[in-house]
Design a protein around this motif. Structure first.
Motif, PDB file in Angstrom:
ATOM      1  N   CYS B 113       1.426  -8.473   4.280  1.00 35.21           N
ATOM      2  CA  CYS B 113       0.853  -9.831   4.337  1.00 35.21           C
ATOM      3  C   CYS B 113      -0.379  -9.937   3.443  1.00 35.21           C
ATOM      4  CB  CYS B 113       0.470 -10.209   5.767  1.00 35.21           C
ATOM      5  SG  CYS B 113       1.890 -10.489   6.836  1.00 35.21           S
ATOM      6  N   ASN B 114      -1.150  -8.855   3.356  1.00 28.52           N
ATOM      7  CA  ASN B 114      -2.316  -8.862   2.478  1.00 28.52           C
ATOM      8  C   ASN B 114      -1.882  -8.899   1.014  1.00 28.52           C
ATOM      9  OD1 ASN B 114      -5.274  -8.567   2.246  1.00 28.52           O
ATOM     10  ND2 ASN B 114      -4.709  -6.685   1.176  1.00 28.52           N
ATOM     11  N   ALA B 115      -0.700  -8.296   0.741  1.00 27.68           N
ATOM     12  CA  ALA B 115      -0.044  -8.399  -0.570  1.00 27.68           C
ATOM     13  C   ALA B 115      -0.890  -7.959  -1.755  1.00 27.68           C
ATOM     14  CB  ALA B 115       0.498  -9.817  -0.775  1.00 27.68           C
ATOM     15  N   ALA B 116      -1.611  -6.864  -1.601  1.00 30.73           N
ATOM     16  CA  ALA B 116      -2.299  -6.282  -2.759  1.00 30.73           C
ATOM     17  C   ALA B 116      -1.227  -5.725  -3.696  1.00 30.73           C
ATOM     18  CB  ALA B 116      -3.228  -5.158  -2.303  1.00 30.73           C
ATOM     19  N   PRO B 117      -1.428  -5.817  -5.024  1.00 28.97           N
ATOM     20  CA  PRO B 117      -0.446  -5.230  -5.941  1.00 28.97           C
ATOM     21  C   PRO B 117      -0.270  -3.727  -5.684  1.00 28.97           C
ATOM     22  CG  PRO B 117      -1.997  -6.621  -7.130  1.00 28.97           C
ATOM     23  CD  PRO B 117      -2.520  -6.504  -5.726  1.00 28.97           C
ATOM     24  N   SER B 118      -1.279  -3.112  -5.065  1.00 31.20           N
ATOM     25  CA  SER B 118      -1.237  -1.671  -4.798  1.00 31.20           C
ATOM     26  C   SER B 118      -0.757  -1.353  -3.388  1.00 31.20           C
ATOM     27  CB  SER B 118      -2.644  -1.098  -4.972  1.00 31.20           C
ATOM     28  OG  SER B 118      -3.539  -1.764  -4.102  1.00 31.20           O
ATOM     29  N   ALA B 119      -0.300  -2.337  -2.630  1.00 33.17           N
ATOM     30  CA  ALA B 119       0.099  -2.095  -1.237  1.00 33.17           C
ATOM     31  C   ALA B 119       1.158  -0.986  -1.191  1.00 33.17           C
ATOM     32  CB  ALA B 119       0.643  -3.375  -0.616  1.00 33.17           C
ATOM     33  N   ASP B 120       0.841   0.098  -0.482  1.00 29.70           N
ATOM     34  CA  ASP B 120       1.704   1.274  -0.547  1.00 29.70           C
ATOM     35  C   ASP B 120       3.062   1.100   0.120  1.00 29.70           C
ATOM     36  OD1 ASP B 120       0.622   3.544  -2.005  1.00 29.70           O
ATOM     37  OD2 ASP B 120      -1.073   3.431  -0.620  1.00 29.70           O
ATOM     38  N   THR B 121       3.167   0.230   1.139  1.00 33.48           N
ATOM     39  CA  THR B 121       4.473   0.141   1.802  1.00 33.48           C
ATOM     40  C   THR B 121       5.430  -0.801   1.065  1.00 33.48           C
ATOM     41  OG1 THR B 121       3.809  -1.666   3.278  1.00 33.48           O
ATOM     42  CG2 THR B 121       3.483   0.588   4.098  1.00 33.48           C
ATOM     43  N   ALA B 122       4.929  -1.540   0.079  1.00 32.44           N
ATOM     44  CA  ALA B 122       5.770  -2.547  -0.575  1.00 32.44           C
ATOM     45  C   ALA B 122       6.964  -1.921  -1.298  1.00 32.44           C
ATOM     46  CB  ALA B 122       4.924  -3.375  -1.544  1.00 32.44           C
ATOM     47  N   CYS B 123       6.727  -0.884  -2.114  1.00 26.22           N
ATOM     48  CA  CYS B 123       7.833  -0.282  -2.875  1.00 26.22           C
ATOM     49  C   CYS B 123       8.880   0.348  -1.959  1.00 26.22           C
ATOM     50  CB  CYS B 123       7.306   0.729  -3.892  1.00 26.22           C
ATOM     51  SG  CYS B 123       6.427  -0.052  -5.236  1.00 26.22           S
ATOM     52  N   PRO B 124       8.470   1.134  -0.942  1.00 22.73           N
ATOM     53  CA  PRO B 124       9.480   1.650  -0.019  1.00 22.73           C
ATOM     54  C   PRO B 124      10.288   0.524   0.637  1.00 22.73           C
ATOM     55  CG  PRO B 124       7.427   2.813   0.304  1.00 22.73           C
ATOM     56  CD  PRO B 124       7.154   1.726  -0.680  1.00 22.73           C
ATOM     57  N   LEU B 125       9.622  -0.532   1.056  1.00 23.54           N
ATOM     58  CA  LEU B 125      10.358  -1.617   1.718  1.00 23.54           C
ATOM     59  C   LEU B 125      11.302  -2.308   0.732  1.00 23.54           C
ATOM     60  CD1 LEU B 125       7.548  -3.072   4.024  1.00 23.54           C
ATOM     61  CD2 LEU B 125       9.513  -1.686   4.726  1.00 23.54           C
ATOM     62  N   LEU B 126      10.910  -2.379  -0.546  1.00 24.50           N
ATOM     63  CA  LEU B 126      11.802  -2.968  -1.559  1.00 24.50           C
ATOM     64  C   LEU B 126      13.063  -2.127  -1.728  1.00 24.50           C
ATOM     65  CD1 LEU B 126       9.344  -4.123  -4.388  1.00 24.50           C
ATOM     66  CD2 LEU B 126      11.071  -5.561  -3.299  1.00 24.50           C
ATOM     67  N   VAL B 127      12.919  -0.801  -1.817  1.00 24.26           N
ATOM     68  CA  VAL B 127      14.130   0.008  -2.045  1.00 24.26           C
ATOM     69  C   VAL B 127      14.965   0.129  -0.773  1.00 24.26           C
ATOM     70  CG1 VAL B 127      13.102   1.312  -3.960  1.00 24.26           C
ATOM     71  CG2 VAL B 127      13.054   2.292  -1.646  1.00 24.26           C
ATOM     72  N   LEU B 128      14.365  -0.123   0.380  1.00 23.56           N
ATOM     73  CA  LEU B 128      15.125  -0.028   1.632  1.00 23.56           C
ATOM     74  C   LEU B 128      15.722  -1.381   2.037  1.00 23.56           C
ATOM     75  CD1 LEU B 128      12.703   2.370   3.576  1.00 23.56           C
ATOM     76  CD2 LEU B 128      14.939   2.948   2.598  1.00 23.56           C
ATOM     77  N   ASP B 129      15.674  -2.372   1.123  1.00 21.84           N
ATOM     78  CA  ASP B 129      16.267  -3.700   1.376  1.00 21.84           C
ATOM     79  C   ASP B 129      15.717  -4.350   2.649  1.00 21.84           C
ATOM     80  OD1 ASP B 129      17.802  -3.410  -0.864  1.00 21.84           O
ATOM     81  OD2 ASP B 129      19.662  -2.931   0.200  1.00 21.84           O
TER      82      ASP B 129
END
Ligand code: FAD
Ligand code: FES
Ligand code: FES
Lengths: 165, 314
Positions: B113-129
């Motif tokens: 929700c904070n949506a920093a470009p560096s948010a660490d969980t974003a990439c894992p959540l993207l690849v896990l659909d």
């Protein structure tokens, strides 16, 4: 607008008036005059303000005071016994030169305590991870890690002696 | 910090009603972004509405894939061996967020929700659909993670909407994932680049024991050759990159180049180069663009191999 909250602090029930926008650190230092937890950065980076809430180490500088209602909080002031006997971690930091200026020490000890309470026999890696959110500008960390290792050892020995009785 | 009221609703409905009735209110979960912004005087909400006392948000449900309630902290993900085995990339990310003190209160939902470009969980959540469940005035909606981010600190969340859970589908048995956070220090740092990958190895025509034979790779560098010799095809390829564009992004060209193909040294170099070409990093005080691009090339290869190693070692 002040509000009254109730929680367990170092095994004693506390009822206190707070401003809803305070942090736990503010309540501890400014109202309860428990100045063991320090304010270093005020934004979660240094760990000098670390206390234990419900068994977990947290940054009290970021912890909204209203969230401690009904919870259990332990600070460095709650570690020594009422007769003044120090906690094994405190004793070990003294004996192994884990303290220089002392500013980081209460936070370091609280992070280490949260670890040892859950894991009596940690690896060096687990010890280092447990204090990865605590900055020390003096010691270079080696004596701090040693202090925690020795404390874990002496706590295990005490435990074994008690079980042997 | 200047005066502000603090509310502790116990249901999602009460929280959104409060939000609708108060001017200048803000939700707070773990508070590790919100409290910092308030202390730095970048945010001065008149009211904070805490989501920490809403029971239903603290659920971790593994009955169908994985559903992470928005109150679930990073520490709870790190401790969970079931999640570690199935959704490794997410554990790679959560175990390196901030410090133990931060992970003990900060939530995965707060991170996105904070949506920093560096948010660490974003990439894992993207690849896990991952799909994001959102509750608002108009009822519930479900949004794919790829559509959730709009830009730095901007998401599709409308005024008053609450993320209730993050849902990750069940993956094929022969799937593996990894996230690599590239930093200069071991702890307490945001990534210079973050790369996640997810691969499924197509086991349809495989004789029993195919995994075991790959397990004997003398080192990670030998693995591509062994995979090539075995002729095992990659499916459902996902590659995501963080900190190299205004919002976390998929490396679609790199994914397409590996999809349905057998991994080889040459192909790993090719997808690394493709991903680097898709990235648009900027210079910042933490790292320069050329260096970030170079690291994308190196880390995409590494994350793909790590994902495959996890499949064969499972
Ligand atoms: C010392 C330190 C180190 C850090 N290190 C890292 C790091 O290594 N990697 C990293 O990615 N981040 C890091 N962070 C940032 C932060 O800890 C994470 O982004 C964290 O996951 C935020 O979660 P939270 O629950 O604390 O969010 P909060 O601060 O409570 O909320 C963040 C934002 O999301 C909104 N929000 C929260 N929950 C919901 C919900 N359910 N529905 C709708 N809106 C919601 C809030 O209104 C707010 O705008 C660090 C922070 C600190 C202080
Ligand atoms: S004062 Fe709380 S982390 Fe620095
Ligand atoms: S002893 Fe001085 S900061 Fe640690």
């Amino acid at each position: 607008m002040k509000k009254e909250i109730e929680f367990m602090l170092n095994e004693e029930k506390v009822i206190v008036e707070v401003e809803p926008h305070w942090t736990l650190l503010h309540l501890l230092r400014e109202t309860l005059e428990l100045t063991g937890a320090k304010e270093g950065c005020g934004v979660g980076e240094c760990g000098a303000c670390t206390v234990i809430v419900e068994g977990d180490a947290v940054n009290s500088c970021l912890y909204p005071v209203m969230e401690i209602e009904g919870k259990t909080v332990t600070t460095i002031e709650g570690l020594a016994k009422p007769d003044g006997t120090l906690h094994p971690l405190q004793q070990s930091f003294i004996e192994n030169n884990g303290v220089q200026c002392g500013y980081c020490t209460s936070g370091m000890i609280m992070s280490a305590k949260a670890l040892l309470d859950k894991n009596a026999d940690p690896t060096e890696n687990e010890i280092r991870t447990s204090i990865s959110g605590n900055i020390c500008r003096c010691t270079g960390y080696v004596q701090i890690v040693e202090s925690i290792k020795h404390a874990a050892g002496s706590m295990k020995n005490t435990q074994a002696a008690q079980n042997g009785k | 910090m200047k005066g502000c009221d603090y509310y502790k609703p116990e249901t999602v409905g009460d929280a959104s009603r409060l939000m609708a009735s108060l001017d200048g209110a803000r939700y707070i979960a773990g508070g590790t972004d919100v409290m910092v912004l308030i202390k730095q005087k970048k945010l001065s909400p008149a009211h904070l509405i805490s989501l920490r006392n809403i029971r239903e948000l603290s659920l971790l449900d593994t009955s169908d894939g994985l559903s992470i309630g928005s109150g679930v902290t990073h520490s709870r993900i790190v401790r969970d061996a079931w999640i570690r085995d199935r959704y490794s990339a997410l554990v790679d990310a959560t175990q390196k967020i901030g410090s133990p003190q931060v992970r003990n209160v900060a939530t995965v939902a707060g991170n996105i929700c904070n949506a920093a470009p560096s948010a660490d969980t974003a990439c894992p959540l993207l690849v896990l659909d991952a799909k994001i469940r959102i509750a608002g005035k108009k009822g519930e909606r479900i949004v794919a993670i790829e559509d959730f981010f709009l830009g730095p600190n901007r998401t599709i969340l409308e005024q008053g909407e609450i993320v209730t859970a993050i849902a990750i589908p069940k993956l094929d048995e022969n799937s593996g994932s990894a996230y690599i956070k590239h930093t200069r220090r071991k702890a307490m740092e945001l990534p210079l680049v973050g790369i996640a990958a997810r691969i499924t190895l197509d086991a349809a025509d495989r004789a029993p024991g195919w995994k075991e034979s790959l397990r004997n790779a003398p080192n990670a560098e030998a693995l591509p050759g062994m995979l090539e010799a075995a002729g095992i095809v990659c499916r459902d390829v996902r590659i995501a990159m963080g900190v190299v564009s205004p919002k976390p992004m998929r490396a679609r060209k790199a994914e397409a180049a590996l999809e349905g193909k057998v991994v080889s040294e040459a192909l790993l170099d090719e997808i690394g180069a493709l991903a680097a070409s898709e990235s648009q990093p900027r210079d910042s005080f933490r790292g320069e663009a050329w260096y970030r691009k170079d690291m994308v090339q190196v880390l995409v290869r590494r994350a793909v191999l790590m994902s495959i190693e996890r499949i064969v070692n499972a």
